[in-house]
Write a protein that holds these residues in place. Sequence first.
Motif, PDB file in Angstrom:
ATOM      1  N   ASP A 103       7.548   4.674  -5.492  1.00 19.15           N
ATOM      2  CA  ASP A 103       8.218   5.574  -4.543  1.00 19.15           C
ATOM      3  C   ASP A 103       9.526   4.916  -4.065  1.00 19.15           C
ATOM      4  O   ASP A 103       9.486   3.921  -3.330  1.00 19.15           O
ATOM      5  CB  ASP A 103       7.274   5.820  -3.365  1.00 19.15           C
ATOM      6  N   ASN A 108       2.099   5.305  -7.082  1.00 19.32           N
ATOM      7  CA  ASN A 108       1.114   6.387  -7.115  1.00 19.32           C
ATOM      8  C   ASN A 108       0.170   6.229  -8.320  1.00 19.32           C
ATOM      9  O   ASN A 108       0.283   5.269  -9.096  1.00 19.32           O
ATOM     10  CB  ASN A 108       1.802   7.768  -7.065  1.00 19.32           C
ATOM     11  N   GLU A 109      -0.748   7.184  -8.485  1.00 17.31           N
ATOM     12  CA  GLU A 109      -1.782   7.051  -9.521  1.00 17.31           C
ATOM     13  C   GLU A 109      -1.174   7.112 -10.913  1.00 17.31           C
ATOM     14  O   GLU A 109      -1.804   6.677 -11.882  1.00 17.31           O
ATOM     15  CB  GLU A 109      -2.894   8.110  -9.325  1.00 17.31           C
ATOM     16  N   ARG A 110       0.079   7.625 -11.043  1.00 21.55           N
ATOM     17  CA  ARG A 110       0.742   7.630 -12.357  1.00 21.55           C
ATOM     18  C   ARG A 110       1.679   6.422 -12.510  1.00 21.55           C
ATOM     19  O   ARG A 110       2.515   6.378 -13.398  1.00 21.55           O
ATOM     20  CB  ARG A 110       1.515   8.940 -12.530  1.00 21.55           C
ATOM     21  N   PHE A 111       1.575   5.483 -11.625  1.00 18.94           N
ATOM     22  CA  PHE A 111       2.362   4.238 -11.653  1.00 18.94           C
ATOM     23  C   PHE A 111       3.844   4.449 -11.384  1.00 18.94           C
ATOM     24  O   PHE A 111       4.682   3.622 -11.751  1.00 18.94           O
ATOM     25  CB  PHE A 111       2.120   3.445 -12.952  1.00 18.94           C
ATOM     26  N   HIS A 112       4.180   5.570 -10.732  1.00 22.11           N
ATOM     27  CA  HIS A 112       5.557   5.760 -10.287  1.00 22.11           C
ATOM     28  C   HIS A 112       5.743   5.027  -8.959  1.00 22.11           C
ATOM     29  O   HIS A 112       4.915   5.144  -8.058  1.00 22.11           O
ATOM     30  CB  HIS A 112       5.870   7.245 -10.103  1.00 22.11           C
ATOM     31  N   ASP A 172       0.847  -1.205   0.000  1.00 21.80           N
ATOM     32  CA  ASP A 172       0.000   0.000   0.000  1.00 21.80           C
ATOM     33  C   ASP A 172       0.878   1.248   0.000  1.00 21.80           C
ATOM     34  O   ASP A 172       1.846   1.340   0.756  1.00 21.80           O
ATOM     35  CB  ASP A 172      -0.880   0.021   1.257  1.00 21.80           C
TER      36      ASP A 172
END
Length: 216
Positions: free
Chosen positions: A180, A174-178, A170
């Motif tokens: 972290d 992120n929503e842009r598939f990067h 979880d």
Amino acid sequence: MEFLPSQLSQPDRYKLMIGGIVPRPIAVVSTVSADGRPNVAPFSFFNGVGSDPMMLLFCPANKPDGSDKDTLRNCAAAAEGGAGEFVVNILHAADVRRIAACAEPLEYGDSEFALSGLTPAPSTRVRPPRVAEAALSFECRTVQVIRTNPGAPSGGNVVLGEVVYIHAADGLVNERFHVDPVRLDAVGRMGGIEYCNTRERFQVPMGRAALQQPPG
Ligand SMILES: Cc1cc2nc3c(=O)[nH]c(=O)nc-3n(C[C@H](O)[C@H](O)[C@H](O)COP(=O)(O)O)c2cc1C
């Protein structure tokens, strides 16, 4: 200095590769034997191959006696006695000792999960369990095994797998598939028993723009 591979011993060739091809990502590969016994081991001769279809590879060398490591035996096709599936798990640096512990050579069928304290968790599309502590797990079906020197001590093998399902912790993606990199906190392997972390990073643009950036 210059070297001709054919005039070097296998251990010296290995040292040039393991010390020079760095840092290497670490795939913690979980498999099951044909009769369902779990196995988990680290492999740093590992990388992505392509994203359409989503493929990756890792390279389990032959054992010193020329036989297959348990991981190779397990992820080989059913016709070769394997289960034809594996999971590549990417673990956090905090787990590096448990990763290294999984390199303990155990009897075929004995599980490194119990030895290392890593936790097996059910996979979705394949039989081998994934590692619960992993930041990312790629469930794979074996597409091809290339044996570069079958039966020879330390001969290399390439296992090519298609990713059929992905688990990400979880908040990792992120929503842009990067992904972290701080949350991933991946660990890399250097030569011998040396490792590196991914906590110091910097950005460089690609192509000509890279040369416009002041050195530093
Ligand atoms: C961080 C790390 C990376 C490793 N990378 C490789 C590798 O790329 N190829 C390989 O054959 N062995 C590699 N090893 C050694 C295997 O993990 C070791 O031989 C292990 O016992 C194999 O387990 P298995 O017989 O259960 O497959 C690595 C060990 C460590 C600790």
